[in-house]
Design a protein around this motif. Structure first.
Motif, PDB file in Angstrom:
ATOM      1  N   PHE A  67     -19.909   5.382   0.164  1.00  0.00           N
ATOM      2  CA  PHE A  67     -19.658   5.418   1.605  1.00  0.00           C
ATOM      3  C   PHE A  67     -20.729   4.612   2.325  1.00  0.00           C
ATOM      4  O   PHE A  67     -21.932   4.832   2.114  1.00  0.00           O
ATOM      5  CB  PHE A  67     -19.662   6.868   2.095  1.00  0.00           C
ATOM      6  N   PRO A  68     -20.342   3.657   3.194  1.00  0.00           N
ATOM      7  CA  PRO A  68     -21.339   2.835   3.899  1.00  0.00           C
ATOM      8  C   PRO A  68     -22.250   3.689   4.779  1.00  0.00           C
ATOM      9  O   PRO A  68     -21.782   4.407   5.663  1.00  0.00           O
ATOM     10  CB  PRO A  68     -20.472   1.893   4.751  1.00  0.00           C
ATOM     11  N   LEU A  69     -23.552   3.595   4.513  1.00  0.00           N
ATOM     12  CA  LEU A  69     -24.514   4.464   5.177  1.00  0.00           C
ATOM     13  C   LEU A  69     -25.812   3.703   5.413  1.00  0.00           C
ATOM     14  O   LEU A  69     -26.280   2.976   4.538  1.00  0.00           O
ATOM     15  CB  LEU A  69     -24.782   5.683   4.289  1.00  0.00           C
ATOM     16  N   VAL A  70     -26.382   3.860   6.598  1.00  0.00           N
ATOM     17  CA  VAL A  70     -27.724   3.368   6.883  1.00  0.00           C
ATOM     18  C   VAL A  70     -28.550   4.571   7.335  1.00  0.00           C
ATOM     19  O   VAL A  70     -28.143   5.308   8.234  1.00  0.00           O
ATOM     20  CB  VAL A  70     -27.730   2.286   7.982  1.00  0.00           C
ATOM     21  N   VAL A  71     -29.682   4.784   6.685  1.00  0.00           N
ATOM     22  CA  VAL A  71     -30.540   5.934   6.973  1.00  0.00           C
ATOM     23  C   VAL A  71     -31.672   5.501   7.877  1.00  0.00           C
ATOM     24  O   VAL A  71     -32.311   4.463   7.651  1.00  0.00           O
ATOM     25  CB  VAL A  71     -31.097   6.536   5.665  1.00  0.00           C
ATOM     26  N   ILE A  72     -31.925   6.286   8.912  1.00  0.00           N
ATOM     27  CA  ILE A  72     -33.029   5.998   9.830  1.00  0.00           C
ATOM     28  C   ILE A  72     -34.004   7.170   9.819  1.00  0.00           C
ATOM     29  O   ILE A  72     -33.631   8.309   9.571  1.00  0.00           O
ATOM     30  CB  ILE A  72     -32.535   5.737  11.272  1.00  0.00           C
ATOM     31  N   GLY A  73     -35.273   6.871  10.076  1.00  0.00           N
ATOM     32  CA  GLY A  73     -36.252   7.940  10.200  1.00  0.00           C
ATOM     33  C   GLY A  73     -36.867   8.330   8.878  1.00  0.00           C
ATOM     34  O   GLY A  73     -37.354   7.493   8.125  1.00  0.00           O
ATOM     35  N   GLU A  74     -36.822   9.630   8.580  1.00  0.00           N
ATOM     36  CA  GLU A  74     -37.539  10.177   7.435  1.00  0.00           C
ATOM     37  C   GLU A  74     -37.083   9.565   6.106  1.00  0.00           C
ATOM     38  O   GLU A  74     -35.896   9.342   5.893  1.00  0.00           O
ATOM     39  CB  GLU A  74     -37.324  11.698   7.375  1.00  0.00           C
TER      40      GLU A  74
END
Length: 346
Positions: A139-146
């Protein structure tokens, strides 16, 4: 009868393909062409038939944004920046909040993968490395932060350690020697709070100052109330300090409010600095010195990375990690306005 894309093309004097490129967020369109299409869309009150479009392309042009909360100034402003950046690419954003609860973070990211969205921008704060197995890596995902869950998608990070060093170095350069670290967390995970504490302590050591554990104040939430209560407790115990580094603007603003309520002057008695460059800090009295972590740049980069993942799938070379640049913004909470250098007021 409702207007069609062909009608828009005819009114704007361009091809249907050009109109399609416009709605797909094509970046290299001539400004006058874009303006004619925008005018034609407005005049004809044209609306995209998203259902038909999704059936043809297999994509909905809709993405999800999952954040801990929106009643926090930083997250609310970041959400708006992401919505604006997505809109420039012809994307609609569905926003979901989790309150930083692990069960809701997992439910959000596993649930949206089966919904009518093409991908998600994801800001977890409670997940751990063991939670990766619950999330569909396709699943296309971009993680931000921690930096809590690796290998799920591209990762956009604030340079927490460097941000903290910049903030505390500013305080020590002003001659402050007893700096409160407001927002520490004892978690063994590489959380932003742990990195900010480490960066702050490095700056103190580099300035030849002792690291006093009594000045490291833990909080349960990075909100104003917790900042005010932590500083109130320190004052009640009679602990001496001449500066406060709030790990975000909200904590710093809570500390500043409590200091002033107790009759202390900011910055003469106590200098205060935060992180995030929120609008609230700009309009505090005195305005809050802060370290800006480039919220608008974060928004544009996360949308760009997600679009790339949606269009091209998982990269063969693996996912990328992006550490965002930061900037010290000096205001009246650390120096008197008459002596403040010419720094961006944003």
């Amino acid at each position: 009868m409702a207007a069609t894309m062909t009608d828009v093309a005819a009114r704007a004097g361009v091809s249907v393909k050009t109109v399609s490129n416009f709605f797909n967020g094509y970046q290299y369109m001539r400004p006058d062409t874009r303006a004619r299409i925008e005018a034609a869309v407005a005049e004809l009150d044209y609306r995209i038939n998203r259902s038909a479009r999704a059936l043809r392309s297999g994509r909905t042009r809709m993405i999800a944004l999952v954040l801990p909360e929106l009643d926090h100034s930083y997250f609310a402003q970041l959400a708006q920046e992401i919505i604006d950046a997505a809109d420039e690419r012809g994307l609609t954003v569905i926003v979901e909040t989790t309150r930083g609860r692990r069960d809701r973070e997992l439910a959000a990211v596993t649930g949206i993968a089966g919904q009518v969205v093409d991908g998600a921008i994801y800001g977890p704060v409670a997940l751990g490395p063991h939670d990766a197995r619950h999330i569909d890596e396709a699943f296309p995902l971009v993680v931000i932060g921690e930096r809590l869950v690796e290998g799920l998608g591209d990762h956009v990070l604030i340079a927490d350690l460097e941000v903290a060093r910049t903030a505390v170095t500013h305080l020590t350069a002003l001659g402050r020697k007893r700096v409160v670290l407001l927002g520490v967390n004892d978690s063994p995970l590489p959380r932003g709070s742990a990195l900010r504490r480490l960066g702050a302590e490095q700056a103190l050591t580099e300035a030849g100052l002792a690291v006093d554990p009594e000045l490291a104040l833990p909080v349960t939430e990075w909100h104003r109330q917790e900042g005010a209560e932590a500083i109130s407790g320190l004052l009640d115990r009679g602990v001496a300090f001449d500066a406060v580094f709030g790990f975000n603007d909200a904590l710093a603003l809570g500390a500043q409010w409590e200091l002033q309520r107790r009759g202390l002057t900011v910055p003469d008695d106590v200098a205060v600095i935060g992180v995030d460059d929120t609008e609230d800090g700009r309009f505090a009295q005195p305005p809050l010195t802060t370290v800006s972590a480039g919220r608008q740049s974060i928004a544009h980069l996360t949308v760009e990375l997600l679009v790339r993942r949606i269009e091209h799938g998982r990269p063969a070379a693996g996912f990328s990690t992006h550490l965002m640049p930061h900037e010290l913004v000096v205001r009246g909470s650390t120096v008197t306005l008459s002596s403040a250098p010419n720094t961006p007021a944003h």
